[in-house]
Scaffold this motif. Structure first.
Motif, PDB file in Angstrom:
ATOM      1  N   GLN A   1       0.835  -1.183   0.000  1.00 55.68           N
ATOM      2  CA  GLN A   1       0.000   0.000   0.000  1.00 55.68           C
ATOM      3  C   GLN A   1       0.880   1.247   0.000  1.00 55.68           C
ATOM      4  OE1 GLN A   1      -2.807   0.157   3.201  1.00 55.68           O
ATOM      5  NE2 GLN A   1      -3.804   1.998   2.417  1.00 55.68           N
ATOM      6  N   VAL A   2       0.556   2.187  -0.854  1.00 55.96           N
ATOM      7  CA  VAL A   2       1.306   3.419  -0.958  1.00 55.96           C
ATOM      8  C   VAL A   2       0.908   4.373   0.159  1.00 55.96           C
ATOM      9  CG1 VAL A   2       1.789   5.449  -2.379  1.00 55.96           C
ATOM     10  CG2 VAL A   2       1.578   3.201  -3.439  1.00 55.96           C
ATOM     11  N   LYS A   3       1.912   4.920   0.847  1.00 55.14           N
ATOM     12  CA  LYS A   3       1.667   5.899   1.888  1.00 55.14           C
ATOM     13  C   LYS A   3       2.490   7.150   1.626  1.00 55.14           C
ATOM     14  CE  LYS A   3       0.529   2.640   5.578  1.00 55.14           C
ATOM     15  NZ  LYS A   3       0.870   2.178   6.953  1.00 55.14           N
ATOM     16  N   ALA A  24       7.502   9.354   0.818  1.00 56.74           N
ATOM     17  CA  ALA A  24       6.765   8.258   0.200  1.00 56.74           C
ATOM     18  C   ALA A  24       7.286   6.908   0.671  1.00 56.74           C
ATOM     19  CB  ALA A  24       6.854   8.346  -1.320  1.00 56.74           C
ATOM     20  N   SER A  25       6.379   5.965   0.808  1.00 49.50           N
ATOM     21  CA  SER A  25       6.747   4.613   1.223  1.00 49.50           C
ATOM     22  C   SER A  25       7.323   3.793   0.077  1.00 49.50           C
ATOM     23  CB  SER A  25       5.519   3.892   1.800  1.00 49.50           C
ATOM     24  OG  SER A  25       4.512   3.743   0.817  1.00 49.50           O
ATOM     25  N   GLU A  26       7.163   4.297  -1.133  1.00 48.74           N
ATOM     26  CA  GLU A  26       7.630   3.614  -2.324  1.00 48.74           C
ATOM     27  C   GLU A  26       8.732   4.407  -2.996  1.00 48.74           C
ATOM     28  OE1 GLU A  26       4.825   0.695  -1.568  1.00 48.74           O
ATOM     29  OE2 GLU A  26       6.346   0.652  -3.147  1.00 48.74           O
ATOM     30  N   ASN A  76      13.431   9.443  -1.521  1.00 50.02           N
ATOM     31  CA  ASN A  76      12.017   9.230  -1.830  1.00 50.02           C
ATOM     32  C   ASN A  76      11.140  10.314  -1.206  1.00 50.02           C
ATOM     33  OD1 ASN A  76      12.371   6.869  -3.396  1.00 50.02           O
ATOM     34  ND2 ASN A  76      12.516   5.629  -1.534  1.00 50.02           N
ATOM     35  N   THR A  77      11.562  11.531  -1.394  1.00 52.14           N
ATOM     36  CA  THR A  77      10.815  12.666  -0.877  1.00 52.14           C
ATOM     37  C   THR A  77      10.537  13.681  -1.977  1.00 52.14           C
ATOM     38  OG1 THR A  77      12.840  13.821  -0.204  1.00 52.14           O
ATOM     39  CG2 THR A  77      11.754  12.445   1.443  1.00 52.14           C
TER      40      THR A  77
END
Length: 115
Positions: A1-3, A24-26, A76-77
């Motif tokens: 799940q993307v967070k 981002a979690s991805e 990832n920001t």
């Protein structure tokens, strides 16, 4: 799940600056597009800035020359540097990412511009 988790909001005086971040979690490289939206009280959510997979940026007219949109593919920001802030910039700012046909939204971070 993307967070997606936004941070950096707060109270700033008119003419001041503020930088927002979206974690981002991805791996954000995998997203088709990412961007920032905002929603002021009584207003519809509106686009602030976006960047697509080709790294083409798009800014709303109110953001041009004042806001700078950038991403860090290693951390990832997604960042939004805002300057020359005005009271009308007061809103909840949301990070959004698109993967295929689905859009994922963060919870938002409040930005208040007031003296």
């Amino acid at each position: 799940q993307v967070k997606l988790v936004e941070s950096g909001g707060g109270l700033v005086q008119p003419g001041g600056s503020l930088t927002l971040s979206c974690a981002a979690s991805e791996n954000i490289v995998n997203f088709n597009a990412m961007g920032w939206y905002r929603q002021a009280p009584g207003k519809e959510r509106e686009l602030v800035a976006t960047i697509n997979v080709g790294e083409t940026t798009n800014y709303a007219d109110f953001a041009k020359g004042r806001f700078t949109f950038s991403r860090d593919n290693v951390k990832n920001t997604l960042n939004l540097q805002m300057g020359s802030l005005k009271p009308e910039d007061t809103a909840v700012y949301y990070c959004v990412a698109r993967l295929l046909s689905r859009a994922y939204w963060g919870q938002g971070t409040q930005v208040t511009v007031s003296s």
